[in-house]
Design an enzyme around this catalytic site. Structure first.
Site, PDB file in Angstrom:
ATOM      1  N   GLU A   1       0.714  -1.305  -0.057  1.00 34.14           N
ATOM      2  CA  GLU A   1       0.066   0.048  -0.033  1.00 34.14           C
ATOM      3  C   GLU A   1       0.930   1.130  -0.023  1.00 34.14           C
ATOM      4  O   GLU A   1       0.590   2.059  -0.798  1.00 34.14           O
ATOM      5  CB  GLU A   1      -1.005   0.052   1.118  1.00 34.14           C
ATOM      6  CG  GLU A   1      -1.857  -1.101   1.237  1.00 34.14           C
ATOM      7  CD  GLU A   1      -1.401  -2.361   2.158  1.00 34.14           C
ATOM      8  OE1 GLU A   1      -2.244  -3.086   2.720  1.00 34.14           O
ATOM      9  OE2 GLU A   1      -0.192  -2.429   2.241  1.00 34.14           O
TER      10      GLU A   1
ATOM     11  N   CYS B   1       0.005   0.290   7.536  1.00 33.79           N
ATOM     12  CA  CYS B   1      -0.584   0.579   6.357  1.00 33.79           C
ATOM     13  C   CYS B   1      -1.886   1.368   6.343  1.00 33.79           C
ATOM     14  O   CYS B   1      -2.277   2.470   5.583  1.00 33.79           O
ATOM     15  CB  CYS B   1      -0.724  -0.259   5.205  1.00 33.79           C
ATOM     16  SG  CYS B   1       1.044  -1.018   4.771  1.00 33.79           S
TER      17      CYS B   1
ATOM     18  N   GLY C   1      15.645 -38.355  -0.127  1.00 37.45           N
ATOM     19  CA  GLY C   1      15.352 -39.490  -1.016  1.00 37.45           C
ATOM     20  C   GLY C   1      14.116 -40.089  -0.071  1.00 37.45           C
ATOM     21  O   GLY C   1      13.143 -39.471   0.624  1.00 37.45           O
TER      22      GLY C   1
ATOM     23  N   LEU D   1      13.461 -40.036   4.009  1.00 37.85           N
ATOM     24  CA  LEU D   1      13.057 -38.554   4.537  1.00 37.85           C
ATOM     25  C   LEU D   1      11.710 -38.533   4.119  1.00 37.85           C
ATOM     26  O   LEU D   1      10.697 -38.167   5.052  1.00 37.85           O
ATOM     27  CB  LEU D   1      14.006 -37.717   4.157  1.00 37.85           C
ATOM     28  CG  LEU D   1      13.571 -36.334   4.816  1.00 37.85           C
ATOM     29  CD1 LEU D   1      13.558 -36.345   6.125  1.00 37.85           C
ATOM     30  CD2 LEU D   1      14.718 -35.149   4.272  1.00 37.85           C
TER      31      LEU D   1
END
Length: 378
Positions: A62, A97, A309, A312
């Site tokens: 903004e 903002c 791999g 995991l």
């Protein structure tokens, strides 16, 4: 002030919001752990300013759009602001903002996504309304929400959004029986992987992948890149001191999560080489992945790309930590019982026990297909 129903919004509102979405995406890879946000200011049917959140710690969308008005010599008073996420109303690294929007004299604000951050969560829109500004909520909300699944997950859970990624052949293999995986996917798919690495805050592999492939785990793009934190799940601290990751730890940070004690002699040597070694609680003798994600979240790591791999990947699925799956499918068939697959372990006994994914987003990279799925809640 009465709100305008979404069904009665003029068609001219759609184009500026879609432009705001387009702008927001330009911040990918640079705003983590902040959201992607774009903003467009329209007055008299003309765009008089636009901007997006460019980098974490810098001005929000903004304020950038209002600054663009000033650069162009345009007055935003009485204008409509289109913003993809509810304006913030608290002071963090940047001031609120909402203050800037009110001070600029904006008459109307069209908001896409609602901000789940407890510091905002409806308060931003309420402050604008209290100042006499007309606020329209939920405009193109689904499209705006698609910008920030990572932010929404991280801000509500405090843990990273986990993306499991692999490349495989049409018969579901990620390597041959000898371990050769260069290359399963084509060059275009590999280039897209580097875009993924750029967009996410960390990239994680297991110790087996480090030992077998000796990867660099960096984002390499024609344009400048955010370099993700490189994370290795290494329960027994097997990583070689001569590995590429260790040798480049002073250039791009490396965090090794292990189950060994903090005072381990090898851990001390790795720290001297620039590697951050973190002792994580054990789960059945291995690194507790829930604890690891908690550790990463506490560091502001909002997202993790897992390129490990099958071991995991299986551990992460079993722990129900995977939020999204990205798969590159190559038009190749390897075959072989012993060829590696993307998710190993014992697997589900019944089809009813399989991990469920949502509908895919399908993209094509030359002859490869890229499939992106959200993981369904079990």
């Amino acid at each position: 002030m009465a709100e305008t129903p979404l069904t009665q919004l003029p068609p001219i509102d759609e184009a500026p919001m879609r432009r705001a979405i387009e702008l927001a995406r330009q911040g990918e890879g640079w705003t983590n752990p902040n959201p992607l946000v774009g903003a467009v200011i329209v007055k008299g049917g003309q765009v008089i300013g636009e901007g997006y959140h460019e980098r974490c710690g810098q001005a929000h969308a903004e304020r950038n759009a209002l600054a663009d008005c000033t650069r162009r010599g345009n007055d935003p008073s009485g204008a409509t602001l289109y913003v993809t996420l509810e304006p913030c109303c608290h002071t963090g690294k940047q001031p609120p903002c909402t203050e800037a929007v009110i001070e600029a004299g904006v008459a109307r604000v069209v908001v896409g996504s609602r901000d789940p951050n407890p510091l905002v969560a409806g308060k931003g829109n309420a402050i604008l309304r209290a100042a006499g500004i007309q606020v329209v909520e939920d405009f193109l909300r689904s499209e705006c929400d698609e910008l920030n699944p990572i932010f929404f997950h991280f801000i509500t859970t405090g843990r990273p959004f986990v993306v499991a990624k692999w490349a495989m052949t049409l018969d579901g293999k990620i390597a041959t029986r000898t371990g050769d995986a260069q290359w399963v996917s084509n060059e275009a798919s590999r280039a897209d992987t580097h875009e993924l690495r750029h967009r996410l805050a960390a990239i994680m592999v297991g110790s087996g992948t480090v030992e077998l492939d000796d990867p660099s785990l960096t984002a390499r793009r024609p344009k400048s890149s955010n370099q993700p934190l490189r994370v290795v799940a290494d329960s027994r601290l097997r990583i070689s001191e001569s590995s590429h990751l260790v040798r480049t730890a002073h250039e791009v940070p490396v965090l090794v999560a292990t189950a060994v004690a903090d005072d381990d002699a090898k851990a001390a040597r790795l720290r001297e080489l620039g590697v951050e070694v973190v002792s994580i609680p054990k789960d059945d003798g291995k690194v507790d992945l829930h604890a690891l994600m908690g550790e990463l979240g506490s560091r502001g790591i909002d997202s993790v790309l897992v390129e490990g791999g099958g071991t995991l990947h299986e551990s992460l699925f079993r722990a129900e930590l995977v939020n999204q799956v990205v798969v590159y499918v190559a038009p190749k068939v390897i075959g072989g019982t012993d060829a590696k697959t993307p998710v190993e372990g014992t697997g589900a006994e019944l089809m009813a026990d399989a991990y469920l994914l949502g509908n895919p987003v399908i993209e094509r990279f030359d002859s490869d297909l890229k499939l992106t799925y959200r993981v369904a809640q079990r």
